[in-house]
Design a protein around this motif. Structure first.
Motif, PDB file in Angstrom:
ATOM      1  N   GLU A  24      39.585   1.182 -13.341  1.00 23.24           N
ATOM      2  CA  GLU A  24      38.489   0.219 -13.241  1.00 23.24           C
ATOM      3  C   GLU A  24      38.685  -0.727 -12.052  1.00 23.24           C
ATOM      4  OE1 GLU A  24      35.568  -0.324 -15.075  1.00 23.24           O
ATOM      5  OE2 GLU A  24      36.010   1.732 -15.712  1.00 23.24           O
ATOM      6  N   LEU A  25      39.905  -1.179 -11.861  1.00 28.06           N
ATOM      7  CA  LEU A  25      40.185  -2.116 -10.778  1.00 28.06           C
ATOM      8  C   LEU A  25      39.872  -1.492  -9.422  1.00 28.06           C
ATOM      9  CD1 LEU A  25      41.312  -4.913 -10.041  1.00 28.06           C
ATOM     10  CD2 LEU A  25      43.597  -3.879  -9.997  1.00 28.06           C
ATOM     11  N   ALA A  26      40.172  -0.218  -9.266  1.00 28.09           N
ATOM     12  CA  ALA A  26      39.921   0.471  -7.995  1.00 28.09           C
ATOM     13  C   ALA A  26      38.431   0.547  -7.659  1.00 28.09           C
ATOM     14  CB  ALA A  26      40.526   1.872  -8.031  1.00 28.09           C
ATOM     15  N   GLU A  27      37.557   0.369  -8.661  1.00 26.55           N
ATOM     16  CA  GLU A  27      36.113   0.439  -8.439  1.00 26.55           C
ATOM     17  C   GLU A  27      35.494  -0.918  -8.115  1.00 26.55           C
ATOM     18  OE1 GLU A  27      34.297   3.277  -8.411  1.00 26.55           O
ATOM     19  OE2 GLU A  27      36.240   4.282  -8.594  1.00 26.55           O
ATOM     20  N   MET A  28      36.271  -1.982  -8.200  1.00 24.98           N
ATOM     21  CA  MET A  28      35.715  -3.322  -8.015  1.00 24.98           C
ATOM     22  C   MET A  28      35.393  -3.601  -6.545  1.00 24.98           C
ATOM     23  SD  MET A  28      35.363  -4.879 -10.950  1.00 24.98           S
ATOM     24  CE  MET A  28      34.767  -3.261 -11.494  1.00 24.98           C
ATOM     25  N   PRO A  29      34.231  -4.193  -6.284  1.00 24.96           N
ATOM     26  CA  PRO A  29      33.867  -4.502  -4.886  1.00 24.96           C
ATOM     27  C   PRO A  29      34.682  -5.671  -4.337  1.00 24.96           C
ATOM     28  CG  PRO A  29      32.186  -5.326  -6.394  1.00 24.96           C
ATOM     29  CD  PRO A  29      33.144  -4.511  -7.227  1.00 24.96           C
ATOM     30  N   ARG A  30      34.817  -5.691  -3.026  1.00 29.55           N
ATOM     31  CA  ARG A  30      35.535  -6.772  -2.351  1.00 29.55           C
ATOM     32  C   ARG A  30      34.602  -7.947  -2.078  1.00 29.55           C
ATOM     33  NH1 ARG A  30      39.221  -3.945   2.353  1.00 29.55           N
ATOM     34  NH2 ARG A  30      39.619  -1.972   1.289  1.00 29.55           N
ATOM     35  N   GLU A  31      35.196  -9.127  -2.019  1.00 29.38           N
ATOM     36  CA  GLU A  31      34.493 -10.331  -1.582  1.00 29.38           C
ATOM     37  C   GLU A  31      35.382 -11.059  -0.593  1.00 29.38           C
ATOM     38  OE1 GLU A  31      31.862 -12.357  -3.734  1.00 29.38           O
ATOM     39  OE2 GLU A  31      31.801 -11.091  -5.497  1.00 29.38           O
ATOM     40  N   GLN A  32      34.778 -11.784   0.334  1.00 31.55           N
ATOM     41  CA  GLN A  32      35.560 -12.396   1.414  1.00 31.55           C
ATOM     42  C   GLN A  32      35.696 -13.906   1.217  1.00 31.55           C
ATOM     43  OE1 GLN A  32      37.259 -10.707   3.781  1.00 31.55           O
ATOM     44  NE2 GLN A  32      36.618  -8.907   2.640  1.00 31.55           N
ATOM     45  N   PHE A  33      36.457 -14.301   0.223  1.00 30.14           N
ATOM     46  CA  PHE A  33      36.755 -15.716   0.018  1.00 30.14           C
ATOM     47  C   PHE A  33      38.063 -16.043   0.739  1.00 30.14           C
ATOM     48  CE2 PHE A  33      33.803 -14.875  -3.418  1.00 30.14           C
ATOM     49  CZ  PHE A  33      33.009 -16.013  -3.411  1.00 30.14           C
ATOM     50  N   ASN A  34      37.978 -16.085   2.048  1.00 24.54           N
ATOM     51  CA  ASN A  34      39.199 -16.295   2.836  1.00 24.54           C
ATOM     52  C   ASN A  34      38.921 -17.159   4.054  1.00 24.54           C
ATOM     53  OD1 ASN A  34      37.723 -13.927   3.950  1.00 24.54           O
ATOM     54  ND2 ASN A  34      39.370 -13.940   5.446  1.00 24.54           N
ATOM     55  N   LEU A  35      40.007 -17.710   4.585  1.00 22.93           N
ATOM     56  CA  LEU A  35      39.932 -18.530   5.781  1.00 22.93           C
ATOM     57  C   LEU A  35      40.954 -18.015   6.772  1.00 22.93           C
ATOM     58  CD1 LEU A  35      38.866 -21.237   7.144  1.00 22.93           C
ATOM     59  CD2 LEU A  35      40.984 -22.253   6.278  1.00 22.93           C
ATOM     60  N   PRO A  36      40.531 -17.477   7.931  1.00 27.67           N
ATOM     61  CA  PRO A  36      41.506 -17.037   8.936  1.00 27.67           C
ATOM     62  C   PRO A  36      42.167 -18.245   9.584  1.00 27.67           C
ATOM     63  CG  PRO A  36      39.257 -16.818   9.779  1.00 27.67           C
ATOM     64  CD  PRO A  36      39.133 -17.217   8.337  1.00 27.67           C
ATOM     65  N   ILE A  37      43.502 -18.208   9.696  1.00 27.97           N
ATOM     66  CA  ILE A  37      44.203 -19.349  10.289  1.00 27.97           C
ATOM     67  C   ILE A  37      45.013 -18.979  11.523  1.00 27.97           C
ATOM     68  CG2 ILE A  37      44.301 -20.788   8.240  1.00 27.97           C
ATOM     69  CD1 ILE A  37      47.043 -19.703   7.648  1.00 27.97           C
ATOM     70  N   SER A  38      45.232 -17.701  11.808  1.00 33.37           N
ATOM     71  CA  SER A  38      45.838 -17.251  13.061  1.00 33.37           C
ATOM     72  C   SER A  38      47.324 -17.564  13.141  1.00 33.37           C
ATOM     73  CB  SER A  38      45.111 -17.886  14.262  1.00 33.37           C
ATOM     74  OG  SER A  38      45.832 -17.691  15.463  1.00 33.37           O
ATOM     75  N   GLY A  39      48.025 -16.755  13.922  1.00 33.88           N
ATOM     76  CA  GLY A  39      49.429 -17.009  14.184  1.00 33.88           C
ATOM     77  C   GLY A  39      49.649 -17.822  15.445  1.00 33.88           C
ATOM     78  N   ASP A  40      48.582 -18.112  16.189  1.00 34.92           N
ATOM     79  CA  ASP A  40      48.722 -18.913  17.408  1.00 34.92           C
ATOM     80  C   ASP A  40      49.207 -20.311  17.035  1.00 34.92           C
ATOM     81  OD1 ASP A  40      47.710 -19.191  20.459  1.00 34.92           O
ATOM     82  OD2 ASP A  40      47.308 -21.043  19.359  1.00 34.92           O
ATOM     83  N   LYS A  81      48.945 -23.277  18.326  1.00 33.27           N
ATOM     84  CA  LYS A  81      48.011 -24.399  18.437  1.00 33.27           C
ATOM     85  C   LYS A  81      46.943 -24.335  17.343  1.00 33.27           C
ATOM     86  CE  LYS A  81      48.901 -25.308  23.286  1.00 33.27           C
ATOM     87  NZ  LYS A  81      48.369 -25.564  24.632  1.00 33.27           N
ATOM     88  N   ILE A  82      46.448 -23.144  17.045  1.00 33.46           N
ATOM     89  CA  ILE A  82      45.493 -23.007  15.946  1.00 33.46           C
ATOM     90  C   ILE A  82      46.192 -23.305  14.621  1.00 33.46           C
ATOM     91  CG2 ILE A  82      43.930 -21.455  14.729  1.00 33.46           C
ATOM     92  CD1 ILE A  82      42.982 -22.213  17.522  1.00 33.46           C
ATOM     93  N   ARG A  83      47.432 -22.860  14.470  1.00 35.62           N
ATOM     94  CA  ARG A  83      48.182 -23.122  13.245  1.00 35.62           C
ATOM     95  C   ARG A  83      48.414 -24.623  13.054  1.00 35.62           C
ATOM     96  NH1 ARG A  83      51.446 -20.348   9.546  1.00 35.62           N
ATOM     97  NH2 ARG A  83      50.086 -18.608  10.096  1.00 35.62           N
ATOM     98  N   LEU A  84      48.695 -25.335  14.165  1.00 41.81           N
ATOM     99  CA  LEU A  84      48.894 -26.787  14.065  1.00 41.81           C
ATOM    100  C   LEU A  84      47.628 -27.463  13.525  1.00 41.81           C
ATOM    101  CD1 LEU A  84      50.602 -29.048  16.683  1.00 41.81           C
ATOM    102  CD2 LEU A  84      48.398 -29.720  15.719  1.00 41.81           C
ATOM    103  N   ILE A  85      46.477 -27.071  14.059  1.00 41.33           N
ATOM    104  CA  ILE A  85      45.214 -27.656  13.598  1.00 41.33           C
ATOM    105  C   ILE A  85      44.953 -27.274  12.138  1.00 41.33           C
ATOM    106  CG2 ILE A  85      42.709 -27.647  13.944  1.00 41.33           C
ATOM    107  CD1 ILE A  85      43.277 -27.122  16.934  1.00 41.33           C
ATOM    108  N   ALA A  86      45.187 -26.003  11.811  1.00 43.11           N
ATOM    109  CA  ALA A  86      44.960 -25.540  10.442  1.00 43.11           C
ATOM    110  C   ALA A  86      45.849 -26.278   9.450  1.00 43.11           C
ATOM    111  CB  ALA A  86      45.198 -24.038  10.350  1.00 43.11           C
ATOM    112  N   ASP A  87      47.118 -26.451   9.803  1.00 45.91           N
ATOM    113  CA  ASP A  87      48.037 -27.145   8.901  1.00 45.91           C
ATOM    114  C   ASP A  87      47.607 -28.597   8.704  1.00 45.91           C
ATOM    115  OD1 ASP A  87      49.540 -24.880   8.561  1.00 45.91           O
ATOM    116  OD2 ASP A  87      51.115 -25.448   9.967  1.00 45.91           O
TER     117      ASP A  87
END
Length: 271
Positions: free
Chosen positions: A141-157, A159-165
């Motif tokens: 059943e789990l394999a049939e469940m649709p995906r949803e995008q409840f995420n926030l990209p924060i990057s490994g860069d 300077k972007i990580r500093l702002i995200a943190d």
């Protein structure tokens, strides 16, 4: 007295079963789960309160009818609200055709109930019998469940990580893109290009998505709308509700009522 980490009491990789589940009450554990990795994939379901996970330069949250899926071998950390009660489902690699990348999965009431039931069996139920059959159906059943995008990209860069943190720590910070550019010693146009390249979002859209992640986490934990609006730096509750409704199609009260009832108004604009 220091509260023990939630991952200190068991090792899911010791069980060779296709799926094992555990129940965790975070009133008995530290809210911060440090970065770790295990062989098995992991599904995190919030029964009460809220949880956010960091994995592969992204932040993930599981709303009431979703779970956070983390494939085996992916380093991740988590933070819960103090009142959180979670179910963890650990899945042996290859036991089910589940995603190879982190994501949020819609979770049906039946799957939620089956994970809860399997958690009562512990990690050493017989490989044949009722629990084993239930685990196989659960994975199908789990394999049939649709995906949803409840995420926030924060990057490994860095300077972007500093702002995200900084903004994750204080989401009410209203510094403009230009002010952040000066803070990280870049031109405003260079930071704008870097943000878009690293996250796929403009700075304004990225910060709004951060606010939605924080809002969903806090509202799911029972925090009042007025307090969430204040935490995010909105001048009024109405301004916050307007942002929330534009992004998710309904007011906070309507959104959580619909999710509890198993319905969704429409696909989110940002998440």
């Amino acid at each position: 007295m220091t509260t023990a980490s939630a991952i200190s009491g068991f090792d899911p990789d010791l069980a060779a079963l296709p799926a094992v589940a555990y129940h965790l009450d975070f009133s008995q554990h530290a809210a911060e789960v440090p970065q770790h990795v295990h062989r098995k994939g992991q599904l995190i379901l919030a029964l009460h309160g809220a949880v956010t996970c960091r994995a592969r330069d992204e932040i993930w949250i599981g709303p009431p009818d979703c779970g956070i899926w983390i494939p085996g071998g992916v380093a991740h950390s988590a933070r819960t609200t103090d009142n959180a009660r979670l179910n963890y489902l650990f899945v042996e690699p290859g036991a089910a055709p589940l995603p190879q990348e982190c994501c949020t999965l819609s979770i049906s009431p039946m799957i939620r109930a089956m994970v809860e039931r399997l958690a009562r069996e512990g990690g050493d139920y017989p490989p044949e019998g009722h629990a084993a059959r239930m685990a196989r159906v659960l994975l199908d059943e789990l394999a049939e469940m649709p995906r949803e995008q409840f995420n926030l990209p924060i990057s490994g860069d860095p300077k972007i990580r500093l702002i995200a943190d900084a903004l994750t720590l204080d989401p009410s910070d209203r510094r403009t893109l230009g002010e952040w550019a000066r803070h990280v010693a870049m031109s405003e146009s260079s930071l704008a290009r870097l943000m878009l390249r690293e996250t796929g979002l403009s700075f304004g859209r990225w910060r709004q998505q951060l606010h939605l992640i924080v809002a969903l986490r806090e509202l799911a934990s029972g925090t009042a709308v007025q307090n969430v609006a204040s935490e995010l730096g909105y001048e009024s509750v109405n301004a916050f509700i307007t942002m929330f409704k534009k992004a998710l199609g309904s007011t906070p009260a309507q959104y959580f009522a619909a999710r509890r009832n198993g319905s969704k108004d429409r696909s989110p604009e940002y998440l």
